[in-house]
Write a protein that holds these residues in place. Sequence first.
Motif, PDB file in Angstrom:
ATOM      1  N   ARG A   1       0.845  -1.212   0.000  1.00 39.18           N
ATOM      2  CA  ARG A   1       0.000   0.000   0.000  1.00 39.18           C
ATOM      3  C   ARG A   1       0.876   1.257   0.000  1.00 39.18           C
TER       4      ARG A   1
ATOM      5  N   ILE B   1      -5.262  -0.193  -4.478  1.00 35.12           N
ATOM      6  CA  ILE B   1      -5.390  -0.461  -3.041  1.00 35.12           C
ATOM      7  C   ILE B   1      -6.471  -1.529  -2.829  1.00 35.12           C
TER       8      ILE B   1
ATOM      9  N   ASP C   1      -6.019  -5.201  -1.181  1.00 31.55           N
ATOM     10  CA  ASP C   1      -6.866  -5.711  -0.095  1.00 31.55           C
ATOM     11  C   ASP C   1      -7.487  -7.054  -0.466  1.00 31.55           C
TER      12      ASP C   1
END
Length: 187
Positions: A127, A170, A174
């Motif tokens: 990230r 992102i 995830d």
Amino acid sequence: MATPEFDLNDIKRRMQGAVASLSKDLGSLRTGRATPSLLDPIQVDAYGSSMPMAQVATVSVPEPRLLSISVWDRSMVTAVEKAIRESDLGLNPQTEGQTIRLRIPEMNEQRRKEMVKVAHKYTEEARVAVRHVRRDGLDHLKKLLKDSAISEDDEKRQAADVQKATDQFIAEIDGVLAAKEKEIMHV
């Protein structure tokens, strides 16, 4: 002197690199199942230098909890065995000629939770890498605006595109974490 153009595809390519790196890192985490990528981080001292396992042996998965390593050069068997023992994977090699077998033991709950923490650490690093790429892109846009190479509207529009790409990557990161976490915690 012409100002370099802004390239959103380059930004996306660099963000994709962070996702690919994360996938590679997570692939080397032990989940209780045998996968050849488990041995990717192991370096073998061979012929006077340090080499990846894939350059001295073939790794196969004959059973879900067993790795079979066929060492190409008989003189390298002890070096491969030593590298496996010294790795932090906690595996005990059993050697038969030029073949080394690794039984993958069941992971207990505590070990699974430790692996999930390591996965979260790798994910946070990915990230951060994506955010660094976003910052570089936004800085480049600000410089183009300051140099009057683009209009304020163009800068805002392209900054929004950079943010959209950041959000997309992102979310992808995830998703990769969620899949790995599920794989680790699956008994």
